[in-house]
Design a protein around this motif. Structure first.
Motif, PDB file in Angstrom:
ATOM      1  N   LYS A 717       0.834  -1.208   0.000  1.00 42.60           N
ATOM      2  CA  LYS A 717       0.000   0.000   0.000  1.00 42.60           C
ATOM      3  C   LYS A 717       0.866   1.255   0.000  1.00 42.60           C
ATOM      4  CE  LYS A 717      -3.792  -2.254   2.493  1.00 42.60           C
ATOM      5  NZ  LYS A 717      -4.500  -2.359   3.785  1.00 42.60           N
ATOM      6  N   VAL A 718       1.920   1.257   0.814  1.00 43.22           N
ATOM      7  CA  VAL A 718       2.794   2.436   0.869  1.00 43.22           C
ATOM      8  C   VAL A 718       3.490   2.631  -0.473  1.00 43.22           C
ATOM      9  CG1 VAL A 718       4.848   3.412   1.952  1.00 43.22           C
ATOM     10  CG2 VAL A 718       3.112   2.307   3.365  1.00 43.22           C
ATOM     11  N   GLY A 719       4.011   1.534  -1.023  1.00 44.93           N
ATOM     12  CA  GLY A 719       4.680   1.642  -2.324  1.00 44.93           C
ATOM     13  C   GLY A 719       3.748   2.154  -3.407  1.00 44.93           C
ATOM     14  N   SER A 720       2.529   1.647  -3.416  1.00 40.17           N
ATOM     15  CA  SER A 720       1.557   2.082  -4.424  1.00 40.17           C
ATOM     16  C   SER A 720       1.187   3.550  -4.228  1.00 40.17           C
ATOM     17  CB  SER A 720       0.310   1.203  -4.353  1.00 40.17           C
ATOM     18  OG  SER A 720       0.636  -0.151  -4.610  1.00 40.17           O
ATOM     19  N   ALA A 721       1.105   3.984  -2.959  1.00 44.81           N
ATOM     20  CA  ALA A 721       0.786   5.387  -2.687  1.00 44.81           C
ATOM     21  C   ALA A 721       1.896   6.302  -3.189  1.00 44.81           C
ATOM     22  CB  ALA A 721       0.561   5.589  -1.192  1.00 44.81           C
ATOM     23  N   TYR A 722       3.148   5.926  -2.950  1.00 44.64           N
ATOM     24  CA  TYR A 722       4.258   6.737  -3.448  1.00 44.64           C
ATOM     25  C   TYR A 722       4.290   6.731  -4.977  1.00 44.64           C
ATOM     26  CZ  TYR A 722       6.379   7.654   1.090  1.00 44.64           C
ATOM     27  OH  TYR A 722       6.631   8.114   2.354  1.00 44.64           O
ATOM     28  N   ALA A 723       3.931   5.597  -5.572  1.00 41.86           N
ATOM     29  CA  ALA A 723       3.869   5.547  -7.029  1.00 41.86           C
ATOM     30  C   ALA A 723       2.826   6.527  -7.547  1.00 41.86           C
ATOM     31  CB  ALA A 723       3.536   4.131  -7.487  1.00 41.86           C
ATOM     32  N   GLY A 724       1.690   6.612  -6.850  1.00 45.44           N
ATOM     33  CA  GLY A 724       0.649   7.556  -7.250  1.00 45.44           C
ATOM     34  C   GLY A 724       1.083   9.000  -7.161  1.00 45.44           C
ATOM     35  N   GLN A 725       2.086   9.265  -6.312  1.00 46.22           N
ATOM     36  CA  GLN A 725       2.606  10.617  -6.182  1.00 46.22           C
ATOM     37  C   GLN A 725       3.768  10.877  -7.145  1.00 46.22           C
ATOM     38  OE1 GLN A 725       3.623  11.256  -2.067  1.00 46.22           O
ATOM     39  NE2 GLN A 725       1.490  11.197  -1.383  1.00 46.22           N
ATOM     40  N   GLY A 726       4.072   9.903  -8.005  1.00 43.57           N
ATOM     41  CA  GLY A 726       5.159  10.063  -8.964  1.00 43.57           C
ATOM     42  C   GLY A 726       6.530   9.825  -8.394  1.00 43.57           C
ATOM     43  N   LEU A 727       6.608   9.220  -7.185  1.00 43.76           N
ATOM     44  CA  LEU A 727       7.899   8.952  -6.539  1.00 43.76           C
ATOM     45  C   LEU A 727       8.293   7.504  -6.806  1.00 43.76           C
ATOM     46  CD1 LEU A 727       7.170  10.818  -3.192  1.00 43.76           C
ATOM     47  CD2 LEU A 727       8.493  11.643  -5.144  1.00 43.76           C
ATOM     48  N   GLY A 728       8.627   7.212  -8.074  1.00 40.87           N
ATOM     49  CA  GLY A 728       8.907   5.844  -8.494  1.00 40.87           C
ATOM     50  C   GLY A 728      10.018   5.158  -7.727  1.00 40.87           C
ATOM     51  N   PRO A 729      11.210   5.760  -7.563  1.00 39.85           N
ATOM     52  CA  PRO A 729      12.308   5.079  -6.846  1.00 39.85           C
ATOM     53  C   PRO A 729      11.923   4.718  -5.412  1.00 39.85           C
ATOM     54  CG  PRO A 729      13.156   6.920  -8.114  1.00 39.85           C
ATOM     55  CD  PRO A 729      11.667   7.016  -8.184  1.00 39.85           C
ATOM     56  N   ALA A 731       8.849   4.292  -4.272  1.00 45.30           N
ATOM     57  CA  ALA A 731       7.848   3.227  -4.363  1.00 45.30           C
ATOM     58  C   ALA A 731       8.508   1.882  -4.615  1.00 45.30           C
ATOM     59  CB  ALA A 731       6.858   3.545  -5.485  1.00 45.30           C
ATOM     60  N   HIS A 732       9.481   1.864  -5.502  1.00 41.58           N
ATOM     61  CA  HIS A 732      10.182   0.621  -5.843  1.00 41.58           C
ATOM     62  C   HIS A 732      10.861   0.028  -4.615  1.00 41.58           C
ATOM     63  CE1 HIS A 732      12.671  -2.171  -8.186  1.00 41.58           C
ATOM     64  NE2 HIS A 732      11.812  -1.962  -9.170  1.00 41.58           N
ATOM     65  N   GLU A 733      11.441   0.874  -3.768  1.00 44.25           N
ATOM     66  CA  GLU A 733      12.124   0.403  -2.554  1.00 44.25           C
ATOM     67  C   GLU A 733      11.156  -0.332  -1.630  1.00 44.25           C
ATOM     68  OE1 GLU A 733      14.123   2.430   1.411  1.00 44.25           O
ATOM     69  OE2 GLU A 733      14.244   3.498  -0.508  1.00 44.25           O
ATOM     70  N   PHE A 734       9.986   0.248  -1.400  1.00 41.71           N
ATOM     71  CA  PHE A 734       9.007  -0.394  -0.515  1.00 41.71           C
ATOM     72  C   PHE A 734       8.479  -1.692  -1.128  1.00 41.71           C
ATOM     73  CE2 PHE A 734       8.889   3.778   1.494  1.00 41.71           C
ATOM     74  CZ  PHE A 734       8.692   3.460   2.821  1.00 41.71           C
ATOM     75  N   LEU A 735       8.237  -1.687  -2.422  1.00 39.73           N
ATOM     76  CA  LEU A 735       7.670  -2.866  -3.059  1.00 39.73           C
ATOM     77  C   LEU A 735       8.670  -4.018  -3.130  1.00 39.73           C
ATOM     78  CD1 LEU A 735       5.646  -1.086  -5.878  1.00 39.73           C
ATOM     79  CD2 LEU A 735       4.734  -2.188  -3.827  1.00 39.73           C
ATOM     80  N   GLU A 736       9.934  -3.717  -3.364  1.00 36.77           N
ATOM     81  CA  GLU A 736      10.948  -4.773  -3.366  1.00 36.77           C
ATOM     82  C   GLU A 736      11.071  -5.390  -1.974  1.00 36.77           C
ATOM     83  OE1 GLU A 736      12.349  -6.296  -5.619  1.00 36.77           O
ATOM     84  OE2 GLU A 736      12.679  -5.022  -7.373  1.00 36.77           O
ATOM     85  N   ARG A 737      10.946  -4.563  -0.949  1.00 43.15           N
ATOM     86  CA  ARG A 737      10.979  -5.085   0.416  1.00 43.15           C
ATOM     87  C   ARG A 737       9.778  -6.002   0.658  1.00 43.15           C
ATOM     88  NH1 ARG A 737      14.143  -6.800   4.331  1.00 43.15           N
ATOM     89  NH2 ARG A 737      13.191  -6.631   6.379  1.00 43.15           N
ATOM     90  N   ALA A 738       8.642  -5.642   0.110  1.00 41.59           N
ATOM     91  CA  ALA A 738       7.459  -6.486   0.244  1.00 41.59           C
ATOM     92  C   ALA A 738       7.679  -7.836  -0.430  1.00 41.59           C
ATOM     93  CB  ALA A 738       6.247  -5.786  -0.363  1.00 41.59           C
ATOM     94  N   VAL A 739       8.299  -7.829  -1.615  1.00 42.21           N
ATOM     95  CA  VAL A 739       8.591  -9.091  -2.300  1.00 42.21           C
ATOM     96  C   VAL A 739       9.498  -9.957  -1.436  1.00 42.21           C
ATOM     97  CG1 VAL A 739       9.760 -10.122  -4.297  1.00 42.21           C
ATOM     98  CG2 VAL A 739       8.252  -8.149  -4.612  1.00 42.21           C
ATOM     99  N   PHE A 740      10.537  -9.357  -0.889  1.00 37.80           N
ATOM    100  CA  PHE A 740      11.490 -10.112  -0.077  1.00 37.80           C
ATOM    101  C   PHE A 740      10.828 -10.732   1.150  1.00 37.80           C
ATOM    102  CE2 PHE A 740      14.390  -9.790   3.633  1.00 37.80           C
ATOM    103  CZ  PHE A 740      15.184 -10.883   3.330  1.00 37.80           C
ATOM    104  N   LEU A 741      10.067  -9.934   1.887  1.00 31.01           N
ATOM    105  CA  LEU A 741       9.418 -10.450   3.091  1.00 31.01           C
ATOM    106  C   LEU A 741       8.377 -11.510   2.748  1.00 31.01           C
ATOM    107  CD1 LEU A 741       8.867  -7.287   5.319  1.00 31.01           C
ATOM    108  CD2 LEU A 741      10.493  -9.132   5.669  1.00 31.01           C
ATOM    109  N   ALA A 742       7.642 -11.308   1.668  1.00 27.62           N
ATOM    110  CA  ALA A 742       6.632 -12.292   1.280  1.00 27.62           C
ATOM    111  C   ALA A 742       7.293 -13.621   0.927  1.00 27.62           C
ATOM    112  CB  ALA A 742       5.820 -11.768   0.101  1.00 27.62           C
ATOM    113  N   ARG A 743       8.414 -13.570   0.239  1.00 29.51           N
ATOM    114  CA  ARG A 743       9.121 -14.813  -0.093  1.00 29.51           C
ATOM    115  C   ARG A 743       9.630 -15.499   1.166  1.00 29.51           C
ATOM    116  NH1 ARG A 743      12.706 -13.305  -5.509  1.00 29.51           N
ATOM    117  NH2 ARG A 743      10.969 -13.399  -6.987  1.00 29.51           N
TER     118      ARG A 743
END
Length: 867
Positions: A717-729, A731-743
């Motif tokens: 959710k945080v990553g997607s929110a930052y993406a909506g604000q145009g803060l791609g890098p 957003a990418h940091e939060f989403l990659e962390r989500a992938v790692f923890l989920a795995r």
């Protein structure tokens, strides 16, 4: 009146400081005010509740006060680690400490034995210390019935009202933290002071964290600046971060024995049991443990008459997390079960040896019950009833034997057809490990005494040459290395290593996917009473009604409601709770009304009856405010807010009130959930800034509480929110962390969502190949999760990307076939699939067949996942 039957004392009060199970350190910094307050209370025969997070120094302060109490020639110190959650058993332990039988196998004896225990404490007036993971409800009952005007210290992680004065252990001040670091590290040179100050600020003032970091500096000869650089960037749990550094720097043999000890249910074990668990010769155990003691991870103690070693509660939790993430905990706990049974069999005729490991024996029995290992439980009971019968009788261990029998009755009630005969205790065969899921260690963790203070700490922290040689020689013993010894099923192939992001050293790199979990038998949950089946519950209910005993009838109805909830029978639960509410209202029992209204509001919300949910929740909120029950108030406010939001009513203020109440009650799990939902609501109202503030606070709590599924969801959710604000890098940091923890946690559905969110970033940036790669990975994670909705969505999107390109048309057909099979109701996908198949057939007939597909959708997705 004292009981007439005498038994051999066990756990008797200490009358010398050296006999305390937890030796006080030579120096305690930053706690003078707390020490003075505690000592004043116990000197005047009052009770003090010391509370604070693990590592705050609760047991340490209790040991200092205990030592001072003994210096005044008082009536000794009766130190009880991790007391039972049963008043009868605690009363029995009090009597046993003074050589008296005060166990009440029948309710009719309770009043007599409680009176006898109270008389023993009044006569001898020891300082009683209830340490470990403490049930405050039991503590209230114990103080009120047995220990009025008796000096008493209780330790707990959280505050709670009761017949005591609370003393909160807050973080150390900056100056005290720095002095603590200097004391344990021996680094007093002026050149180190700025780095020590910076490091201590990063360690949040928790005494254990500061001590561990200082010992790391002394033992591994690290400068404070080096330790600071080893800490991962960003805000996180400082204790967990320091433990990660310490564990990752341990010699593999030393790390292995630490993990073995963590899996011993009580986190304390004798030298003999550690040797048996790790397959290390007994004379090698002490040098290995010394390495852990030097680093502050373990402490030497005594278990009855035996030498033993213990891990701090926080260290055990961290070690178990490593084992769990590497999928080695279930097999190791099963191995521990068999080893403990073997130990009990060997020591059945040796009272001292059996008494030394009684906590692990009882915890092993509880583990066996929770994992359906009824045969193992029968073998333990056979040992106590036959070979150790004299031990039980002479030393007053009837409560423990009765607990084993109760556990077996519970287990057999849940699996009535299973009546296998007990197997011989000495059999070498071991049961197969459970297929999945962490083991349950139901007994509370005992307090763990520190090593005796030495005159020059930095010198004492250096391992001797003899110890270094002993550890080096032990490295060849593969039985305890973390990667080879902890599981008897290590022949299974490891998955591709999943490496954490740079700077993240929290968990091991190798993670083995868990096999499919078997369907577990239902577990009964009770509130006021402990009963084993619905028939028994209704029999108890009939008895209470015939006797006109409404005080007993209402709690039984609550328990019936809980039983139906556990068995996913909401209609039965609703009826039971409504009947309980009527009685509580008739009796004017506001506590009972609050708990029942809480349950009823949740049930109404679950079936979509928001109007009824609002009514129940509003009534419960009013009562909880009147009695000051902040924990239930927070939970009721959450339910109220959900019902309001579901009906389109304003709910922001209600969620905010829920967060405030839950923070006051320190119900951190629900604080995190409430903040997450508050963030969702802000986001729905277009208030992204406020939403991010709430969600990032929730993230901190979920991480600290090890709520991985919630952490993954909120990171997305945080990553997607930052993406909506145009803060791609960002957003990418939060989403990659989500992938790692989920795995790490095998949350495949969460991993798929995080990968799809990263794909959306690439879509926004017109990065087609990266978009395709991430969608393929998301599709494969969805296959692993068995989530048809996700499979349909990701296969559909990939198919749409590829269907208009002749080079990828064949693969698009495979993907659209998967999307249609996963969601047959999607008529648009069926139309696209039909069009693609027709075009593919036409091209093939014309002799212009496009390149073949890489394979069906699953194979195509898996190839990208492994790249």
């Amino acid at each position: 009146m004292e009981p007439q039957q005498a038994i051999q004392p066990y756990g008797a009060p200490a009358y010398e400081a050296k006999a305390l199970p937890f030796q006080p350190p030579a120096r305690v910094l930053g706690r003078n005010g707390e020490l003075a307050a505690i000592y004043s209370l116990v000197r005047n025969g009052a009770a003090a509740l010391l509370w604070g997070p693990p590592g705050a120094g609760k047991s340490t302060l209790a040991s200092v006060v205990a030592s001072a109490y003994l210096g005044g020639k008082q009536g000794g110190v009766l130190w009880l680690n991790a007391p039972d959650d049963n008043l009868d058993h605690l009363v029995a332990r009090i009597g046993r400490a003074f050589g008296a039988d005060t166990f009440s196998p029948a309710l009719g004896d309770r009043a007599r034995h409680v009176k006898a225990a109270r008389a023993l404490l009044t006569k001898n007036r020891p300082l009683v210390i209830l340490d470990g993971i403490l049930d405050l409800g039991l503590a209230r009952d114990f103080v009120q019935s047995c220990a009025v005007d008796i000096p008493l210290i209780l330790t707990a992680d959280e505050d709670g009202a009761g017949p005591w004065t609370t003393v909160e252990l807050r973080p150390l001040s900056d100056s005290d933290a720095q002095e603590t670091f200097r004391y344990y590290s021996g680094l007093r040179e002026a050149a180190h002071q700025p780095d020590i100050a910076g490091l201590c600020r990063a360690l949040d003032g928790l005494p254990l964290t500061v001590e561990l970091a200082a010992r790391l500096a002394a033992v591994d000869d690290l400068a404070p600046a080096e330790i600071l650089n080893l800490l991962p960037a960003g805000k996180r749990d400082s204790l967990e971060a320091v433990l990660a550094i310490l564990f990752n720097r341990l010699n593999p043999a030393v790390q292995g024995v630490a993990l073995v000890l963590a899996a011993a249910y009580a986190a304390t074990a004798t030298t003999e049991l550690i040797a048996s668990l790790s397959n290390v010769p007994a004379d090698r155990v002490a040098p290995l443990m010394r390495q852990l003691i030097l680093r502050g991870l373990a402490r030497e103690t005594r278990a009855h008459t035996q030498r033993a070693f213990a891990l701090h509660e926080a260290v055990q939790r961290y070690a178990l997390a490593r084992l769990r993430s590497a999928q080695k905990l279930p097999a190791l706990e099963m191995r521990t079960l068999e080893t403990v049974i073997g130990y009990a069999g060997r020591h059945a005729a040796d009272g001292d040896g059996l008494a030394a490991e009684i906590d692990n024996v009882l915890a092993a029995a509880a583990y066996a019950t929770s994992h359906g290992q009824n045969d193992a439980l029968r073998r333990l009971i056979a040992i106590f009833e036959d070979d150790a019968a004299d031990f039980v009788q002479e030393r007053g261990f009837q409560p423990e034997l009765e607990e084993l029998r109760n556990l077996l009755r519970l287990a057999e009630a849940e699996s009535p057809g299973e009546k296998a005969a007990p197997a011989p205790v000495k059999a070498e065969t071991r049961p197969a490990p459970p297929e999945s899921g962490p083991g349950v260690s139901p007994h509370a963790l005992p307090a763990t005494p520190p090593p005796p203070a030495e005159a020059t700490m930095p010198v004492a922290l250096r391992p001797s040459a003899e110890e270094t040689r002993a550890v080096a020689s032990t490295e060849t013993l593969q039985a305890i290395t973390p990667e080879t010894a902890l599981s008897p099923v290590d022949s299974d192939a490891l998955a591709t290593p999943i490496l954490p992001p740079p700077g993240d050293e929290t968990l091991p790199a190798l993670v083995t996917p868990p096999p499919a979990a078997p369907e577990a038998p239902p577990t009964l949950s009770t509130e006021e009473v402990t009963l084993f089946s619905l028939d028994t519950l209704h029999a108890q209910l009939d008895e209470a009604r015939l006797a006109g005993d409404q005080a007993r009838e209402a709690p039984i109805l609550q328990t019936i409601g809980r039983y139906h909830l556990d068995h996913e029978e909401p209609a039965g639960a609703d009826e039971a709770y409504r009947n309980a509410l009527i009685i509580f209202e008739q009796r004017g029992d506001r506590d009972g009304q609050i708990s029942t209204l809480d349950a009823l509001a949740g049930l109404a919300l679950g079936r979509g009856d928001t109007e009824q949910a609002l009514d129940y929740a509003q009534r419960g909120v009013k009562l909880a405010e009147e009695v000051g029950d902040t924990a239930r108030l927070g939970h009721l406010l959450m339910t109220l807010a959900e019902a309001q939001a579901a009906r389109g009513l304003p709910a922001l203020d209600t969620y905010a009130r829920a967060v405030e109440a839950l923070r006051t009650a320190e119900d951190w799990d629900n604080v995190g959930v409430a903040l997450e939902r508050l963030g969702d609501l802000y986001m729905a109202h277009g208030q992204s800034r406020e939403a991010l503030m709430m969600l990032e606070q929730a993230l901190t709590i979920f991480h600290r509480q090890n709520m991985l599924d919630h952490e993954v969801s909120t990171l997305i959710k945080v990553g997607s929110a930052y993406a909506g604000q145009g803060l791609g890098p960002l957003a990418h940091e939060f989403l990659e962390r989500a992938v790692f923890l989920a795995r790490e946690s095998f949350n495949r559905a969460g991993e798929a969502r995080a990968l799809a969110a990263i794909a959306a970033l690439h879509r926004a940036a017109n990065e087609t190949e990266d978009l395709k790669r991430r969608l393929r990975q998301a599709l494969y994670a969805a296959f692993l999760a068995g989530d048809s909705a996700q499979r349909a969505a990701y296969a559909r999107e990939l198919g749409l990307m590829m269907v208009d390109d002749t080079r990828t048309l064949a693969q698009a057909v495979e993907l659209l076939r998967e999307a249609s099979a996963s969601d047959p109701a999607d008529t648009e996908v069926r139309r696209l699939l039909q069009r693609a198949e027709t075009r593919l057939q036409r091209l093939t007939t014309a002799g212009s067949a496009p390149p073949p597909a890489e394979g069906p959708a699953l194979e195509y997705a898996a190839h990208a996942y492994s790249v």
